[in-house]
Motif scaffolding. Structure first.
Motif, PDB file in Angstrom:
ATOM      1  N   ALA A   1       0.803  -1.399   0.289  1.00  0.00           N
ATOM      2  CA  ALA A   1       0.012  -0.449   0.120  1.00  0.00           C
ATOM      3  C   ALA A   1       1.137   1.599   0.103  1.00  0.00           C
ATOM      4  N   ARG A   2       2.024   1.508   0.497  1.00  0.00           N
ATOM      5  CA  ARG A   2       2.542   2.640   1.157  1.00  0.00           C
ATOM      6  C   ARG A   2       3.310   3.454  -0.805  1.00  0.00           C
ATOM      7  N   ASP A   3       3.809   2.034  -1.002  1.00  0.00           N
ATOM      8  CA  ASP A   3       4.326   1.680  -2.296  1.00  0.00           C
ATOM      9  C   ASP A   3       3.089   2.266  -3.631  1.00  0.00           C
ATOM     10  N   LYS A   4       2.450   1.340  -3.470  1.00  0.00           N
ATOM     11  CA  LYS A   4       1.061   2.131  -4.809  1.00  0.00           C
ATOM     12  C   LYS A   4       0.881   3.706  -4.130  1.00  0.00           C
ATOM     13  N   LEU A   5       0.581   4.263  -2.823  1.00  0.00           N
ATOM     14  CA  LEU A   5       0.186   5.099  -2.822  1.00  0.00           C
ATOM     15  C   LEU A   5       1.544   6.326  -3.334  1.00  0.00           C
ATOM     16  N   ARG A   6       2.027   6.196  -2.908  1.00  0.00           N
ATOM     17  CA  ARG A   6       3.348   6.880  -3.382  1.00  0.00           C
ATOM     18  C   ARG A   6       3.519   6.914  -4.665  1.00  0.00           C
TER      19      ARG A   6
ATOM     20  N   SER B   1       7.963   3.211  13.752  1.00  0.00           N
ATOM     21  CA  SER B   1       7.477   4.038  13.721  1.00  0.00           C
ATOM     22  C   SER B   1       6.463   4.458  15.590  1.00  0.00           C
ATOM     23  N   MET B   2       6.671   2.762  16.413  1.00  0.00           N
ATOM     24  CA  MET B   2       6.144   2.552  17.201  1.00  0.00           C
ATOM     25  C   MET B   2       7.645   3.452  17.921  1.00  0.00           C
ATOM     26  N   ALA B   3       8.587   3.536  18.431  1.00  0.00           N
ATOM     27  CA  ALA B   3       9.637   3.059  19.049  1.00  0.00           C
ATOM     28  C   ALA B   3      10.071   4.434  19.107  1.00  0.00           C
ATOM     29  N   SER B   4      10.668   4.961  19.882  1.00  0.00           N
ATOM     30  CA  SER B   4      10.682   6.235  20.066  1.00  0.00           C
ATOM     31  C   SER B   4      11.572   6.723  21.461  1.00  0.00           C
ATOM     32  N   VAL B   5      12.378   6.909  22.010  1.00  0.00           N
ATOM     33  CA  VAL B   5      12.543   7.378  23.504  1.00  0.00           C
ATOM     34  C   VAL B   5      11.397   8.695  23.873  1.00  0.00           C
ATOM     35  N   ASP B   6      11.400   8.849  25.180  1.00  0.00           N
ATOM     36  CA  ASP B   6       9.931   9.904  25.953  1.00  0.00           C
ATOM     37  C   ASP B   6      10.380  10.155  26.975  1.00  0.00           C
ATOM     38  N   ASP B   7      10.512  11.483  26.615  1.00  0.00           N
ATOM     39  CA  ASP B   7      11.099  12.208  28.386  1.00  0.00           C
ATOM     40  C   ASP B   7       9.417  11.584  29.503  1.00  0.00           C
ATOM     41  N   LYS B   8       8.510  11.283  29.117  1.00  0.00           N
ATOM     42  CA  LYS B   8       7.689  11.458  29.730  1.00  0.00           C
ATOM     43  C   LYS B   8       7.684   9.861  30.191  1.00  0.00           C
ATOM     44  N   ASP B   9       8.441   8.513  29.756  1.00  0.00           N
ATOM     45  CA  ASP B   9       8.546   7.529  29.746  1.00  0.00           C
ATOM     46  C   ASP B   9       9.988   7.458  30.704  1.00  0.00           C
ATOM     47  N   THR B  10       9.999   7.331  31.565  1.00  0.00           N
ATOM     48  CA  THR B  10      10.881   7.399  32.310  1.00  0.00           C
ATOM     49  C   THR B  10      12.223   5.503  32.264  1.00  0.00           C
ATOM     50  N   THR B  11      11.509   5.162  31.436  1.00  0.00           N
ATOM     51  CA  THR B  11      11.988   3.594  31.839  1.00  0.00           C
ATOM     52  C   THR B  11      11.671   3.640  30.210  1.00  0.00           C
ATOM     53  N   SER B  12      11.399   4.543  29.068  1.00  0.00           N
ATOM     54  CA  SER B  12      12.484   4.329  28.007  1.00  0.00           C
ATOM     55  C   SER B  12      13.554   4.177  27.608  1.00  0.00           C
ATOM     56  N   VAL B  13      14.484   3.975  26.775  1.00  0.00           N
ATOM     57  CA  VAL B  13      15.484   3.898  26.807  1.00  0.00           C
ATOM     58  C   VAL B  13      16.089   4.552  25.290  1.00  0.00           C
ATOM     59  N   ASP B  14      17.078   5.674  26.038  1.00  0.00           N
ATOM     60  CA  ASP B  14      17.654   6.591  24.830  1.00  0.00           C
ATOM     61  C   ASP B  14      18.466   5.871  23.716  1.00  0.00           C
ATOM     62  N   ARG B  15      17.679   4.691  23.050  1.00  0.00           N
ATOM     63  CA  ARG B  15      18.477   4.639  21.523  1.00  0.00           C
ATOM     64  C   ARG B  15      18.350   4.808  20.669  1.00  0.00           C
ATOM     65  N   PRO B  16      18.858   4.697  19.400  1.00  0.00           N
ATOM     66  CA  PRO B  16      18.755   5.277  18.401  1.00  0.00           C
ATOM     67  C   PRO B  16      18.125   3.728  17.456  1.00  0.00           C
TER      68      PRO B  16
ATOM     69  N   GLU C   1       5.112  15.078   0.065  1.00  0.00           N
ATOM     70  CA  GLU C   1       5.567  14.414   1.219  1.00  0.00           C
ATOM     71  C   GLU C   1       4.939  13.814   2.003  1.00  0.00           C
ATOM     72  N   SER C   2       5.840  12.508   2.170  1.00  0.00           N
ATOM     73  CA  SER C   2       5.045  11.353   1.950  1.00  0.00           C
ATOM     74  C   SER C   2       5.844  10.390   4.145  1.00  0.00           C
ATOM     75  N   GLY C   3       5.043  10.691   5.319  1.00  0.00           N
ATOM     76  CA  GLY C   3       5.676  10.149   6.795  1.00  0.00           C
ATOM     77  C   GLY C   3       5.918   8.458   5.667  1.00  0.00           C
ATOM     78  N   ALA C   4       6.258   8.261   6.646  1.00  0.00           N
ATOM     79  CA  ALA C   4       6.867   6.475   7.057  1.00  0.00           C
ATOM     80  C   ALA C   4       5.779   4.740   6.676  1.00  0.00           C
ATOM     81  N   LEU C   5       4.231   6.101   7.186  1.00  0.00           N
ATOM     82  CA  LEU C   5       3.644   5.415   6.976  1.00  0.00           C
ATOM     83  C   LEU C   5       1.748   6.571   6.647  1.00  0.00           C
ATOM     84  N   GLU C   6       2.640   7.136   5.741  1.00  0.00           N
ATOM     85  CA  GLU C   6       1.520   8.252   4.897  1.00  0.00           C
ATOM     86  C   GLU C   6       0.268   6.924   4.485  1.00  0.00           C
TER      87      GLU C   6
END
Length: 522
Positions: free
Chosen positions: A12-17, A263-278, A67-72
């Motif tokens: 779907a991503r390819d067909k949309l783009r 897309s779901m994964a990220s570090v988050d200042d509001k969750d101190t258990t989230s890990v700051d890794r790329p 313009e196209s996001g990863a899940l546009e």
């Protein structure tokens, strides 16, 4: 035009783009599918057509501008545990009646920032407590798969089409007759798994506290990954057991799961258990060779009474990875036998603490009483379901004076030993561990044995809870069909924050086993 709901996220991503389709067309296809099927499957508790169309229109405008996001433009279903601003968020519990948060969970905010479209909120076990999606206040979800009355003697196959099974070689076996028994989709993310399997969303968010992504994925022929604890923010997700909960995706195939997790994964200042890794490009790991990789086979996962077809499936997985060049090694995880009892002390203890906030005062259900204490009692008695009450009582008991040391403290010590078992195995050079995902295929809704004995229901998590106790990543990938034509899954367990190896290895299994679809009856 081909049914757009059959497209994977990648397609779907390819067909949309490529301007072959629009986000509006794709969204309308899913809304029509939901309208036709949801009364039967009960996968969605709330559908948001107006918001979906508005988001799709915005995606089409961005795509037109280049313009196209990863899940546009990709339409997703969201488990009812994730806060969605101004939209029904009740953890499928009566106690949260009418609650619509004024904020967005970090996970869903990440998805919308990448251009995804929200179709609605998905059914689940109340407060994520269950393995069958039968504890929801909104009723059970129905698995889109049904048992065959004939013995298909086909395990594994690539997928089932209407009227028969399709082999990887393309040959078709005899047509089969479907049994009318309604089956569970697994839990607690049953709505997510059923919606993905029945083509009612392109992918879905889910959460896993003791197997609630991987078990329903295995029961519905879908792919589900529980990331490493801390990989995905828990902020804005209704809490069950805070040291165990982790969000992840359920998708049609391994590639789609990789796209969603990125897309779901990220570090988050509001969750101190989230890990700051790329956050790596998980999709890039697909197609890499597993030659020379060490795959561990834990002897403790050969449990007493395990069906022969589960063992046969496991052996198939071992053979596929061996054929792909991996080295198979026997390993020991000696404290595995203590994982389930320890989990059912730790998880209810944390639940009893987390659920104390639901008192009928500030939001949700309020049942009047003579005084505030009676109001608390009546609101909780009416608002919480049977399974939630059971776990709150267990948790309160193990945390009470005189029992804390005997139960909760001991369980935490066992948890440390379970984690150490995995560390020893990975330190010995093992790259990934292969196990069954579940001890059986999907069982019937309102199964008398399960209803009469909660422990039997808890045993559905026997292969999955160790991963949560150790905070490790685990993925369930479809690998075959049982004797009644129902999907079975294999599980891969990885090193902390090494989801890339899980995707890489799961893709090899997927290529060997093929893809699976239920025969449409709904």
């Amino acid at each position: 035009m081909t049914d757009l709901t059959r497209l994977t996220i990648a397609d779907a991503r390819d067909k949309l783009r490529g301007k072959e389709i629009t986000a509006g067309e794709l969204t309308e296809s899913y809304l029509a599918a939901i309208h036709a099927a949801n009364d039967t499957l009960n996968a969605y508790v709330t559908v948001t057509p107006d918001r979906a169309r508005e988001m799709a229109k915005a995606s089409d405008a961005r795509l037109a501008r280049g313009e196209s996001g990863a899940l546009e433009g990709i339409p997703l279903g969201i488990k009812d545990l994730f806060a969605t601003e101004g939209v029904h968020t009740q953890a499928c519990s009566h106690i949260l009646d009418g609650f619509k948060p004024r904020y967005e969970s970090t996970v869903t905010a990440n998805l919308w920032a990448d251009g995804a479209v929200m179709l609605g909120k998905l059914n689940m076990d109340e407060f994520a407590m269950g393995s069958s999606n039968e504890s929801s206040y909104y009723g059970p979800v129905v698995n889109p798969w049904r048992r065959s009355r004939e013995e298909p003697s086909l395990m594994p196959s690539t997928h089932m089409g209407e009227g028969g099974f399709v082999h990887s070689g393309g040959g078709v076996t005899q047509a089969r007759t479907l049994d009318n028994m309604r089956l569970v989709p697994g839990g607690s993310s049953g709505g997510s798994a059923a919606a993905v399997s029945a083509f009612l969303c392109a992918g879905a968010t889910a959460t896993d506290t003791g197997g609630s992504i991987r078990q329903p994925a295995a029961f519905t022929g879908t792919v589900g990954i529980k990331p490493t604890y801390g990989r995905v923010s828990r902020w804005g997700i209704v809490a069950f057991a805070s040291s165990l909960d982790q969000a992840g995706p359920i998708a049609r195939d391994v590639r789609d799961a990789a796209i969603l997790l990125k897309s779901m994964a990220s570090v988050d200042d509001k969750d101190t258990t989230s890990v700051d890794r790329p956050v790596p490009d998980y999709e890039a790991a697909l197609g890499r060779s597993v030659k020379g990789m060490k795959v561990g086979i834990p002897r403790e996962y050969r449990v007493e009474g395990m069906p022969e077809e589960i063992e046969a499936l496991w052996q198939k997985g071992i053979a596929w990875l061996k054929d792909a060049g991996a080295e198979i090694v026997d390993i020991s995880l000696p404290h595995t036998k203590y994982a389930l009892p320890a989990y059912y002390i730790v998880a209810p203890a944390e639940a009893s603490s987390n659920l104390a906030r639901y008192d009928g005062v500030r939001y949700g259900l309020r049942v009047p009483g003579r005084d505030i204490v009676e109001m608390y009692e009546k609101s909780r008695a009416e608002g919480f379901g049977r399974e939630v009450k059971r776990r709150i009582m267990i948790g309160t008991y193990v945390l009470s004076a005189g029992y804390y040391d005997a139960y909760y403290l001991q369980a935490q010590k066992v948890r440390t030993l379970i984690k150490r078992d995995f560390e020893n195995v990975f330190d010995s050079g093992v790259d990934v561990i292969l196990t069954p995902a579940t001890p059986s295929a999907a069982f019937g809704i309102a199964d008398e044995d399960m209803a009469a004995d909660p422990v039997k229901m808890y045993l559905n998590d026997i292969f999955t809870v160790t991963v949560n106790m150790a905070g490790l990543p685990g993925i369930a990938v479809p690998a075959g069909l049982d004797g009644h034509g129902l999907p079975l899954g294999l599980q891969l367990i990885g090193r902390p924050f090494d989801e890339e190896t899980l995707f890489q290895t799961a893709h090899v299994i997927e290529q060997a086993a093929g893809r699976f679809e239920p025969e449409k009856w709904w």
